[in-house]
Design a protein around this motif. Structure first.
Motif, PDB file in Angstrom:
ATOM      1  N   THR A   2       0.870  -1.105  -0.020  1.00  0.00           N
ATOM      2  CA  THR A   2       0.112  -0.026  -0.057  1.00  0.00           C
ATOM      3  C   THR A   2       0.990   1.108  -0.050  1.00  0.00           C
ATOM      4  N   GLU A   5       2.205   1.847   3.482  1.00  0.00           N
ATOM      5  CA  GLU A   5       3.512   0.680   3.632  1.00  0.00           C
ATOM      6  C   GLU A   5       4.748   1.186   3.042  1.00  0.00           C
ATOM      7  N   THR A   9       8.511   2.325   4.786  1.00  0.00           N
ATOM      8  CA  THR A   9       9.505   1.638   4.451  1.00  0.00           C
ATOM      9  C   THR A   9      10.675   2.873   4.102  1.00  0.00           C
ATOM     10  N   GLU A  60       9.670   2.010  13.304  1.00  0.00           N
ATOM     11  CA  GLU A  60       9.138   0.812  13.491  1.00  0.00           C
ATOM     12  C   GLU A  60       8.081   0.490  14.332  1.00  0.00           C
ATOM     13  N   MET A  63       4.779   0.558  12.268  1.00  0.00           N
ATOM     14  CA  MET A  63       4.801  -0.624  11.152  1.00  0.00           C
ATOM     15  C   MET A  63       4.177  -1.851  11.779  1.00  0.00           C
ATOM     16  N   GLN A  64       3.119  -1.715  12.496  1.00  0.00           N
ATOM     17  CA  GLN A  64       2.321  -2.835  12.960  1.00  0.00           C
ATOM     18  C   GLN A  64       1.325  -3.447  12.021  1.00  0.00           C
ATOM     19  N   ASN A  65       0.478  -4.410  12.500  1.00  0.00           N
ATOM     20  CA  ASN A  65      -0.252  -4.777  11.914  1.00  0.00           C
ATOM     21  C   ASN A  65      -1.779  -4.163  12.159  1.00  0.00           C
ATOM     22  N   ARG A  66      -1.576  -2.926  12.232  1.00  0.00           N
ATOM     23  CA  ARG A  66      -2.932  -1.946  12.287  1.00  0.00           C
ATOM     24  C   ARG A  66      -2.783  -1.185  11.130  1.00  0.00           C
ATOM     25  N   LYS A  67      -3.853  -0.300  10.895  1.00  0.00           N
ATOM     26  CA  LYS A  67      -3.888   0.796   9.797  1.00  0.00           C
ATOM     27  C   LYS A  67      -3.045   1.974  10.440  1.00  0.00           C
ATOM     28  N   GLN A  71      -2.683   4.264  14.043  1.00  0.00           N
ATOM     29  CA  GLN A  71      -1.823   4.342  14.801  1.00  0.00           C
ATOM     30  C   GLN A  71      -1.414   6.049  14.995  1.00  0.00           C
TER      31      GLN A  71
END
Length: 89
Positions: A2, A5, A9, A60, A63-67, A71
Motif C-alpha cells: 500500500t 506501507e 518503508t 518501526e 509498522m504494526q499490523n494496524r492501519k 496508529q
C-alpha cells in the motif's frame, strides 16, 4: 504494498521526502484530532509535529499490523492527553 506501507518503508530508510508525503497525506486529519483536545492553534501545531517527530524517530512503532492512520490518531491522542495533564498541573 500500500501507499502507507511504502511511505513507512521509505521513512525507515531515512528518506525525508517520504515523511513530507506522509505529512501531506495526514496532517489535516491529525490537526482536527488535536483541535478536539485544544482549540489553541499553536498547541495543535505542536501536537501534529510531535506525531510526525515520533514517526521519524521510531518508524518501526508505526509498522504494526494496524492501519497507519489509526496508529497516527492514537499517537496524537496520546500526546494531547499529556498536554492536557500538563495544563491542569
Amino acid at each position: 504494498m500500500t501507499i502507507d506501507e511504502k511511505l513507512m518503508t521509505d521513512i525507515l530508510n531515512r528518506e525525508q521526502q517520504a515523511l513530507a508525503d506522509l505529512y501531506d497525506r495526514y496532517h489535516r486529519i491529525l490537526w482536527n484530532i488535536a483541535r478536539q483536545a485544544d482549540s489553541d492553534p499553536s498547541v495543535c501545531e505542536q501536537l501534529v509535529a510531535q506525531v510526525f517527530r515520533a514517526v521519524w524517530n521510531e518508524p518501526e512503532n508505526f509498522m504494526q499490523n494496524r492501519k497507519l492512520l489509526t496508529q497516527l490518531i492514537d499517537c496524537c491522542r496520546s500526546h494531547s492527553a499529556e498536554i492536557t495533564i500538563k495544563k491542569c498541573s
